[in-house]
Structures are given as structure tokens and as C-alpha cells.
Scaffold this motif. Sequence first.
Motif, PDB file in Angstrom:
ATOM      1  N   ARG A  78      21.163  92.888  49.280  1.00 46.26           N
ATOM      2  CA  ARG A  78      20.094  93.884  49.448  1.00 46.26           C
ATOM      3  C   ARG A  78      20.549  95.003  50.370  1.00 46.26           C
ATOM      4  O   ARG A  78      21.261  94.769  51.339  1.00 46.26           O
ATOM      5  CB  ARG A  78      18.855  93.201  50.023  1.00 46.26           C
ATOM      6  N   SER A 124      17.828  95.479  45.614  1.00 42.60           N
ATOM      7  CA  SER A 124      18.576  94.222  45.671  1.00 42.60           C
ATOM      8  C   SER A 124      19.149  93.876  44.304  1.00 42.60           C
ATOM      9  O   SER A 124      18.738  94.422  43.282  1.00 42.60           O
ATOM     10  CB  SER A 124      17.686  93.087  46.176  1.00 42.60           C
ATOM     11  N   THR A 147      24.231  97.087  44.729  1.00 40.43           N
ATOM     12  CA  THR A 147      22.835  97.461  44.529  1.00 40.43           C
ATOM     13  C   THR A 147      22.741  98.910  44.085  1.00 40.43           C
ATOM     14  O   THR A 147      23.722  99.654  44.130  1.00 40.43           O
ATOM     15  CB  THR A 147      22.035  97.313  45.836  1.00 40.43           C
TER      16      THR A 147
END
Length: 142
Positions: free
Chosen positions: A92, A102, A113
Motif C-alpha cells: 500500500r 494498494s 501500486t
Amino acid sequence: MRTNPLARKLATAASALALAASGLLLSSSPASAATSCYASSCTGLDPSTTVCQSDARTVRTSDWGVELRYSPTCRAAWARKTSGASADTVIRVSNTNGESRSVYYGGYGTVYTAMVNDKDIYAWACETRAYATLETHCTDSY
């Protein structure tokens, strides 16, 4: 030896067509197809499809190896994990504006991400492993 005027015109036309065709090929290349964004307009975008990947650098790394990547051109950040996690891991990236993105990490290869804004605010990357107990390790903010 003198060139026939018609032959010269045909050669010039052929050269112009060749140049135009090469321009079309170049304009459809992946590099020129990259999206441009800046700060908040980068939030949620895939860094690999933007110009942000061009000058990206790893600015922080956690003790578990999750990286915080940052693009000075785009003023955006994202998290990346290349190896060393179990199959039940979530990567994340978050910022001080409350934005977060995330991705699930299956334990193999590289994942990253989507981006979050990092202009005049702070961002950090975290890795959460769910095996046995829920445990999270994060980078320092940048």
C-alpha cells in the motif's frame, strides 16, 4: 547525367511518403503513448503507463523491502515490492491527504501500486502480511 523532371518529382513524392509513414510509426510507439500527469492528477494512475516512470527513484525502503518510489517530474509516489514476501501480502502507498492505493502481492515477481499525489505533502509505503498474525511494516515518509 541529367535526371528526368518527372523522375525527380516521383522520387520527391516517394521520399515524402516514406517520411510520413515513419512519423506514423514513431507516433504509435509506447514511449510516446505515455500519459502525462502532475501531483493530484496522477492519483490512481498506473506509473508504468505514464512519464512518471522515466525519472522515478526509490526514496525509502522498509525493513521488509517494500519501496516508496517517487517521480520528481510528476510529484507522485507509489509502492513497489520485488521479492521476499509471503503469498498473503498487501502492498500500500498512502499520503497525508488520506489517499491510499494498494495491490495484492502473491509472493513472486514485482508488483506496484497505482500512484498518489506527493506534491507538498508526505507519502509512505507499507507491507501487510496476514500469515499467523496481521503484521505491517512501513517506510519512513518522504
